[in-house]
Design a protein around this motif. Structure first.
Motif, PDB file in Angstrom:
ATOM      1  N   PHE A 136       0.830  -1.209   0.000  1.00  0.00           N
ATOM      2  CA  PHE A 136       0.000   0.000   0.000  1.00  0.00           C
ATOM      3  C   PHE A 136       0.862   1.255   0.000  1.00  0.00           C
ATOM      4  CE2 PHE A 136      -2.900  -2.818   2.725  1.00  0.00           C
ATOM      5  CZ  PHE A 136      -3.516  -3.340   1.605  1.00  0.00           C
ATOM      6  N   ALA A 140       0.391   3.418  -3.440  1.00  0.00           N
ATOM      7  CA  ALA A 140      -0.500   4.584  -3.364  1.00  0.00           C
ATOM      8  C   ALA A 140       0.112   5.850  -3.958  1.00  0.00           C
ATOM      9  CB  ALA A 140      -0.930   4.812  -1.915  1.00  0.00           C
ATOM     10  N   TYR A 173      -3.661   6.273   5.316  1.00  0.00           N
ATOM     11  CA  TYR A 173      -2.325   6.040   4.759  1.00  0.00           C
ATOM     12  C   TYR A 173      -1.241   6.389   5.779  1.00  0.00           C
ATOM     13  CZ  TYR A 173       1.697   6.286   1.631  1.00  0.00           C
ATOM     14  OH  TYR A 173       2.926   6.093   1.043  1.00  0.00           O
ATOM     15  N   ILE A 278      -6.952   2.981  -3.568  1.00  0.00           N
ATOM     16  CA  ILE A 278      -7.304   4.074  -2.664  1.00  0.00           C
ATOM     17  C   ILE A 278      -8.507   3.706  -1.816  1.00  0.00           C
ATOM     18  CG2 ILE A 278      -7.996   6.489  -2.526  1.00  0.00           C
ATOM     19  CD1 ILE A 278      -5.119   6.026  -3.506  1.00  0.00           C
ATOM     20  N   ILE A 281      -7.460   1.345   1.006  1.00  0.00           N
ATOM     21  CA  ILE A 281      -6.679   2.023   2.040  1.00  0.00           C
ATOM     22  C   ILE A 281      -7.618   2.774   2.980  1.00  0.00           C
ATOM     23  CG2 ILE A 281      -5.049   3.915   2.476  1.00  0.00           C
ATOM     24  CD1 ILE A 281      -3.464   2.977   0.080  1.00  0.00           C
TER      25      ILE A 281
END
Length: 350
Positions: A136, A140, A173, A278, A281
């Protein structure tokens, strides 16, 4: 009763299975009722059957990738059959626990009861968590750069909602990144220093109530770190490549479902994968078991622009393929696995 057995049976209780089912079904029904879209269910007959079959195939390939990864991490200590048990029960645990918690604690017990020493079990579970989170963390920023902001859904009439989604993403995040880098430092750099820090922090005031837990967690980190030392380059490479593979397959499954109902260009496929990253996350901080209810509610915001009237149908199919089967399969695998590792009396004790 064995404490591990108590933990397993408590966490896999029928009530914990029923809660996410009710949340998910409730949110799904609400999606159809609120916009008067019950008639849209007939749209399932318009689906491209080959793309639907491709979605199921991708799911099977993804789980095979998970089996390969855990078998590889254990240096083939687990057979393919045992790897299947571990992955099914791990997915089951993840489905009935909040996304922010995951099934890692249960996974440690599962690996330990498969004959892997506790220290190694902890190491493998912590390492997989680091691998998944690093995917991730690296992916990202790449998708944000490549899509130049298009990765976030746009709502002309409600820009505040877009901003709230962006804020949720950046908070999630940041939390993932902070946690992951702490884990990397603890596992691979200075595990004993991390243990000392935990004990130091929990020696202050009201934090002392967690001192015993901090001591135990510090020991776990040290044990896990010792188990991960000395592995070859190929070991790390297989772990990283298999992680990229399974997460790419997880995301591409949604592409297959969307393509079953809409014509999707190559560029749109890339945008769907990016937006899905996204989306998940953001969902990682969901407080409901397996994100039940929250995923169903948030899904149209991210993907309705590709699907139009089919968005409610696709979210139902998506959860039917990727979520509810693990509740069912887990319920099938669990009794057999408990009987195998605890003995035939395992399910009768309480």
């Amino acid at each position: 009763m064995d404490q591990n057995k108590k933990t397993i049976l408590k966490n896999f209780s029928p009530v914990k299975i029923l809660i996410p089912v009710l949340l998910g079904l409730g949110a799904t029904v609400w999606l159809f009722i609120k916009d008067d879209r019950l008639n849209d269910l007939k749209g399932i007959t318009e689906a491209n059957i080959w793309w639907l079959l491709a979605a199921v195939l991708v799911l099977v390939i993804r789980d095979a990738g998970y089996m390969y990864r855990i078998r590889s991490l254990t240096d083939k200590f687990l057979s393919w059959r045992n790897s299947l048990d571990v992955i099914m029960l791990w997915e089951f645990a993840s489905a009935i626990t909040p996304s922010v918690v995951g099934g890692t604690a249960i996974a440690t017990i599962i690996l330990n009861k498969e004959g892997i020493p506790l220290g190694k079990s902890l190491a493998y579970v912590m390492f997989t968590a680091v691998l998944d989170n690093m995917f991730f963390i690296v992916a990202a920023p790449l998708v944000l750069l490549l899509t130049q902001g298009e990765v976030f859904p746009q709502f002309d009439l409600d820009p505040d909602y877009v901003n709230s989604l962006k804020m949720a993403f950046y908070i999630s995040y940041s939390l993932i990144a902070i946690y992951t880098f702490i884990m990397i430092y603890a596992l691979f750099v200075r595990p004993r220093a991390f243990k000392w820090l935990l004990l130091k922090v929990t020696s202050w005031g009201f934090l002392r109530r967690w001192r015993v837990s901090a001591f135990q967690h510090g020991n776990e980190i040290v044990w896990a770190s010792q188990q991960l030392k000395g592995n070859s380059f190929n070991y790390w490479a297989r772990a990283i490549i298999s992680t990229v593979f399974v997460w790419s397959a997880r995301y591409f499954l949604l592409n297959c479902l969307i393509a079953a109902f809409a014509d999707v260009s190559f560029g749109e496929h890339m945008l769907i994968i990016s937006r899905n990253l996204i989306f998940w996350i953001v969902m990682l901080v969901a407080i409901t078991p397996g994100g039940a209810g929250i995923v169903e509610m948030a899904f149209p915001s991210f993907f309705a622009s590709f699907l139009g009237r089919f968005s409610s149908i696709v979210v139902v199919l998506y959860r039917l393929i990727t979520y509810y089967p693990y509740l069912l399969l887990g319920s099938v695998f669990l009794p057999k696995w408990v009987a195998k590792v605890f003995g035939r009396s395992g399910l009768k004790e309480s």
